[in-house]
Design a protein around this motif. Structure first.
Motif: not given
Ligand SMILES: C[S@@+](CC[C@H](N)C(=O)[O-])C[C@H]1O[C@@H](n2cnc3c(N)ncnc32)[C@H](O)[C@@H]1O
Length: 262
Positions: A109, A112-113, A116-117, A139, A142-145, A176, A194, A196-198, A202
């Motif tokens: 994945e 992961t935040l 939960t997934g 990461t 903190s959210n890098p996006t 990281g 999976h 899920d980086l939004n 990335y």
């Molecule tokens: C929507 S959340 C993930 C939710 C998770 N999949 C769940 O099921 O609860 C998006 C996550 O992507 C991480 N993220 C986004 N871009 C990233 C990157 N380049 N490297 C690492 N983490 C990244 C953010 O820090 C955030 O925690």
């Protein structure tokens, strides 16, 4: 090859109708008026409805609620109302996992935040019965996006997620920035991916590295592929990326996208 058994499905009650109503959806201009109208709409249908996560559908089996193992795993892992709303998305992950556990390769994945997934999928099978290695990248603190920090995304999140997975020896949490964090620790063969980086850039960057490592029959779920508005950039980036490789993403009503690796 995995020896993970699938959770048994209970006998089907021929007349039972399941409903799920969550107050959480996004992109609504007048939430109070919307809630009133949707409450009324739900009262006008015969049942079997799912209302939440920008979905309203009815006369559905709601297999997710009929599957006891899923219901328990989902409810045991709820961190907030949004997790409740996205139950159908979680069930897509769990049923994708039912396929992928029988393939060679690990589970991954990206994004992961709080975990939960990942945890819902593993708990669905029964923690100790899940015989795959699951890699979880973020990461974390903190959210890098450009998306705002998610609730609880602050210093200390990584340690909390580590604690949440105490006793889950199959899980590798990798903290990281992606895709660089794949360089040091990542699997060579992937059965389930999976993403899920939004963030379109990335997501493409991890696809560039990981897609070719997916085994034939492996399942890729793109969490936001079919979401319009602020997430449309992901479809705009991913459609040409997959077309260039002769793939087409299957858009799901949940807002996810599904790709089956050949
Ligand atoms: C929507 S959340 C993930 C939710 C998770 N999949 C769940 O099921 O609860 C998006 C996550 O992507 C991480 N993220 C986004 N871009 C990233 C990157 N380049 N490297 C690492 N983490 C990244 C953010 O820090 C955030 O925690």
């Amino acid at each position: 090859m995995s020896t993970t058994p699938l959770p048994p499905l209970p006998p089907i009650d021929p007349v039972k109708r399941y409903n799920l109503k969550s107050p959480v959806s996004w992109g609504i201009r007048d939430p109070e008026r919307f809630r009133q109208l949707m409450d009324e709409a739900a009262s006008l249908v015969v049942g079997g409805y799912y209302l939440g996560d920008n979905l309203f559908t009815w006369t559905r089996n709601l297999s997710l609620l009929e599957d006891d193992a899923f219901r328990h795993a989902w409810q045991a892992n709820l961190l907030g109302p949004a997790d409740e709303a996205i139950a159908w998305r979680r069930y897509v992950l769990c049923t994708a996992a039912c396929h992928a556990v029988h393939l060679e390769g690990d589970f991954v994945e990206c994004g992961t935040l709080g975990g939960t997934g990942v945890k819902t999928v593993i708990d669905y099978f029964g923690r100790e019965k899940f015989a795959k290695t699951f890699w979880a990248y973020d990461t974390f603190d903190s959210n890098p996006t450009e998306v705002p920090q998610f609730p609880g995304q602050e210093a200390g999140l990584f340690e909390r997620v580590q604690a949440r997975f105490a006793g889950y020896g199959q899980v590798n949490l990798v903290k990281g920035l992606l895709p660089a964090s794949l360089e040091s620790r990542s699997p060579g063969r992937i059965a389930y991916l999976h993403i899920d980086l939004n963030d379109a850039a990335y997501e493409i960057a991890v696809l560039d590295v990981l897609f070719e490592r997916m085994v034939p029959g492996g399942l890729l779920i793109l969490d936001d592929y079919e979401w319009a508005g602020g997430y449309r950039g992901q479809k705009m980036a991913e459609d040409p990326w997959f077309s260039a490789r002769n793939y087409r993403v299957m858009p799901l009503p949940t807002g996810q996208g599904l790709v089956i690796k050949r």
